[in-house]
Design a protein around this motif. Structure first.
Motif, PDB file in Angstrom:
ATOM      1  N   HIS A 346       0.808  -1.222   0.000  1.00 21.96           N
ATOM      2  CA  HIS A 346       0.000   0.000   0.000  1.00 21.96           C
ATOM      3  C   HIS A 346       0.841   1.271   0.000  1.00 21.96           C
ATOM      4  N   HIS A 347       1.911   1.303   0.776  1.00 20.62           N
ATOM      5  CA  HIS A 347       2.655   2.541   0.972  1.00 20.62           C
ATOM      6  C   HIS A 347       3.769   2.673  -0.058  1.00 20.62           C
ATOM      7  N   HIS A 348       3.404   3.100  -1.242  1.00 22.35           N
ATOM      8  CA  HIS A 348       4.354   3.277  -2.336  1.00 22.35           C
ATOM      9  C   HIS A 348       3.830   4.399  -3.226  1.00 22.35           C
ATOM     10  N   PRO A 349       4.696   5.298  -3.700  1.00 28.15           N
ATOM     11  CA  PRO A 349       4.230   6.421  -4.516  1.00 28.15           C
ATOM     12  C   PRO A 349       3.432   6.016  -5.749  1.00 28.15           C
ATOM     13  N   GLN A 350       3.721   4.836  -6.322  1.00 25.68           N
ATOM     14  CA  GLN A 350       2.975   4.404  -7.496  1.00 25.68           C
ATOM     15  C   GLN A 350       1.601   3.834  -7.133  1.00 25.68           C
ATOM     16  N   ILE A 351       1.379   3.605  -5.852  1.00 28.08           N
ATOM     17  CA  ILE A 351       0.116   3.036  -5.396  1.00 28.08           C
ATOM     18  C   ILE A 351      -0.753   4.087  -4.710  1.00 28.08           C
ATOM     19  N   PHE A 352      -0.099   4.993  -4.036  1.00 24.45           N
ATOM     20  CA  PHE A 352      -0.824   5.945  -3.208  1.00 24.45           C
ATOM     21  C   PHE A 352      -1.433   7.056  -4.065  1.00 24.45           C
ATOM     22  N   MET A 374      -1.074  -3.399  -4.341  1.00 21.00           N
ATOM     23  CA  MET A 374      -0.076  -4.035  -5.195  1.00 21.00           C
ATOM     24  C   MET A 374       0.139  -5.459  -4.705  1.00 21.00           C
ATOM     25  N   ASP A 375       0.259  -6.395  -5.639  1.00 20.42           N
ATOM     26  CA  ASP A 375       0.542  -7.781  -5.274  1.00 20.42           C
ATOM     27  C   ASP A 375       2.023  -8.091  -5.454  1.00 20.42           C
ATOM     28  N   ARG A 376       2.458  -9.237  -4.863  1.00 24.59           N
ATOM     29  CA  ARG A 376       3.869  -9.628  -4.915  1.00 24.59           C
ATOM     30  C   ARG A 376       3.981 -11.071  -5.388  1.00 24.59           C
ATOM     31  N   HIS A 377       4.764 -11.276  -6.475  1.00 21.84           N
ATOM     32  CA  HIS A 377       4.929 -12.612  -7.041  1.00 21.84           C
ATOM     33  C   HIS A 377       5.488 -13.586  -6.009  1.00 21.84           C
ATOM     34  N   GLU A 378       6.501 -13.135  -5.253  1.00 22.74           N
ATOM     35  CA  GLU A 378       7.182 -14.046  -4.341  1.00 22.74           C
ATOM     36  C   GLU A 378       6.298 -14.476  -3.180  1.00 22.74           C
ATOM     37  N   VAL A 379       5.244 -13.726  -2.907  1.00 22.95           N
ATOM     38  CA  VAL A 379       4.299 -14.089  -1.849  1.00 22.95           C
ATOM     39  C   VAL A 379       3.191 -14.981  -2.408  1.00 22.95           C
ATOM     40  N   ASN A 380       2.632 -14.598  -3.540  1.00 24.47           N
ATOM     41  CA  ASN A 380       1.482 -15.325  -4.095  1.00 24.47           C
ATOM     42  C   ASN A 380       1.823 -16.713  -4.606  1.00 24.47           C
ATOM     43  N   SER A 429       7.917  -6.239  -6.337  1.00 23.45           N
ATOM     44  CA  SER A 429       8.665  -7.072  -5.396  1.00 23.45           C
ATOM     45  C   SER A 429       8.566  -6.510  -3.976  1.00 23.45           C
ATOM     46  N   GLN A 430       8.826  -7.369  -2.999  1.00 24.15           N
ATOM     47  CA  GLN A 430       8.802  -6.946  -1.600  1.00 24.15           C
ATOM     48  C   GLN A 430       9.841  -5.856  -1.343  1.00 24.15           C
ATOM     49  N   LEU A 433       8.647  -2.500  -2.635  1.00 22.73           N
ATOM     50  CA  LEU A 433       7.631  -1.932  -1.747  1.00 22.73           C
ATOM     51  C   LEU A 433       8.265  -1.329  -0.497  1.00 22.73           C
ATOM     52  N   PHE A 434       9.311  -1.972  -0.009  1.00 28.18           N
ATOM     53  CA  PHE A 434      10.008  -1.440   1.162  1.00 28.18           C
ATOM     54  C   PHE A 434      10.630  -0.081   0.845  1.00 28.18           C
ATOM     55  N   ILE A 435      11.297   0.022  -0.287  1.00 28.07           N
ATOM     56  CA  ILE A 435      11.882   1.303  -0.704  1.00 28.07           C
ATOM     57  C   ILE A 435      10.773   2.320  -0.964  1.00 28.07           C
ATOM     58  N   GLY A 436       9.667   1.833  -1.529  1.00 29.15           N
ATOM     59  CA  GLY A 436       8.547   2.732  -1.826  1.00 29.15           C
ATOM     60  C   GLY A 436       7.927   3.351  -0.600  1.00 29.15           C
TER      61      GLY A 436
END
Length: 456
Positions: A346-352, A374-380, A429-430, A433-436
């Protein structure tokens, strides 16, 4: 919003007044948003002030008296008890996939509301969300009824692991066995609390109470997460976005205070203590808010205290050892929960996204959900990671009452509808999202949606 007035002009004017960027500035600024402790019950009180429900339940433009139906509500009485006096349109739409609820609702109609809805979202019959919901309804009928068994096994396994490891951390005398047990207990508790989130969206069930082993209240989380964040993600109505203000500002705003640029550091310092702080805040409201004990304290608020009791009885260790180990386990689990949650798409400039310059546009609710998720391939790619890392995030936001094991079977029709309506479903990617989230915490200007990206 008045015609020929640019979105940003109005938003910046409201920002000066309210100290934060305002998504959908044509709507009323949420009452009580910046007051008190920003707790879930306060959020409900503010929402009741804005929704024009007149003490009843509002769905779209109709007012309904569901008082006699509360105890017969298939999802449990709590959902209706909490939402009395508010507009429940978004919750009603996404919590009821079948047509039966809509048919029954007509029996409780009182009158039309006197004011327009204080929400920007629409649910048109030919729009993205309702069209997708009808298709999903048919798909669910084709699926095996035992899909949730696998999810239940993971949930129960995490609970048993937590209980065994927490007791072992007190019983063992070998240093490495104690530390290993402590780590396993902390991780399993953190993951169990996240996995319990799969159950508290649904009808009353015993697994949702596992959430309370954290000392946090699933009842509070139903408000802050299910009724606030899920229904109005990344807007001023999202309590999870505003809960850490004035320490952390997710909403874009000019002239952010100096400490806002160190949000990532502040979060890491706060996260280990959030479960305990949430418990203390809830207990303090007994003395700070009239009738809070009678109306909002329930037996399950004490479930979190069963874990140290179990550790004491199962290990035979002295009380001091039990309490120290328990506190360390809860704090570590809190850190796991919050770091996972804050990076969960959720907390990413491209999402917010924060609205649109074209005031006449009224967004389809489902389309907005995809803009804010936003979804994450490595999680899903793993059923286990899906359950303990908020996986299948977009579909979960659209259909929160469905078990996570069901969601993975809905992708074919979901992707088909995304292509048809040009819905903005994305993966990231996770790490991205962390950087975002770091970038979003220091962001001063809103990100607007172009007309081309919207297909409402």
């Amino acid at each position: 919003m008045p015609p020929n007035v640019k979105y940003l002009d109005v938003a910046f004017q409201r920002e000066v007044e309210k100290k934060t960027h305002v998504s959908f500035p044509q709507l009323k600024y949420p009452s009580l948003r910046d007051e008190g402790l920003r707790d879930p019950i306060q959020w409900l009180m503010g929402k009741a002030m804005d929704d024009g429900a007149e003490g009843l339940w509002r769905v779209h433009n109709g007012l309904y008296d569901l008082e006699e139906f509360i105890q017969r509500h298939p999802g449990g009485a709590e959902w209706l008890e909490l939402t009395k006096g508010t507009d429940i349109t978004e919750a009603f739409e996404c919590h009821h996939i079948g047509p039966l609820a809509e048919k029954m609702l007509k029996n409780y109609y009182v009158r039309d509301a006197k004011t327009a809805r204080n929400s920007p979202f629409t649910f048109k019959e030919d729009g993205f969300y309702r069209t997708l919901k009808r298709t999903v309804r048919d798909e669910i009928e084709k699926l095996p009824t035992n899909l949730s068994n696998h999810t239940d096994m993971i949930m129960d396994g995490l609970l048993v692991t937590c209980l065994v490891a927490s007791a072992l951390s007190c019983w063992a005398t070998n240093y490495w066995l104690v530390m290993g047990s402590y780590i396993v207990a902390s991780v399993s508790l953190g993951w169990a609390v996240i996995a319990a989130h799969n159950y508290l969206h649904r009808r009353t069930n015993w697994r949702m109470y596992i959430f309370n082993l954290s000392l946090w209240s699933y009842r509070d989380f139903r408000v802050s997460h299910a009724l606030s964040h899920h229904l109005y993600p990344n807007t001023l109505m999202d309590l999870e976005v505003s809960a850490l203000e004035p320490l952390v500002y997710w909403n874009p705003m000019r002239n952010k205070p100096l400490w806002a640029y160190f949000a990532i550091v502040i979060e890491q310092l706060l996260f280990p203590f959030m479960f305990i702080l949430s418990f203390c805040k809830r207990m303090s409201l007994i003395f700070l808010r009239k009738d809070f004990f009678e109306k909002h304290i329930r037996w399950h608020d004490g479930v979190g205290l069963l874990l140290p009791l179990w550790m004491y009885l199962a290990s035979g260790a002295n009380l001091h050892t039990v309490m120290v180990n328990w506190i360390w386990i809860v704090c570590s689990a809190s850190f796991i929960f919050y770091t996972t949650g804050s990076n969960a798409a959720h907390h990413h400039p491209q999402i917010f996204k924060d609205g649109d310059e074209v005031s006449e546009v009224t967004p389809d609710w489902g389309m907005h959900e995809l803009e804010a998720v936003m979804d994450r391939h490595e999680v899903n790619s793993s059923s286990f990671r899906v359950l303990v890392m908020f996986g299948h995030h977009a579909l979960h936001h659209l259909f929160p009452t469905l078990d996570h094991a069901v969601l993975e079977h809905l992708y074919p029709v979901f992707l088909e509808h995304c292509e048809k309506f040009k819905a903005n479903f994305r993966y990231m990617s996770q790490f991205e999202l962390f950087i975002g989230q770091i970038k979003q915490s220091v962001k001063t200007k809103p990100t607007l949606l172009s007309e081309k990206k919207r297909a409402f």
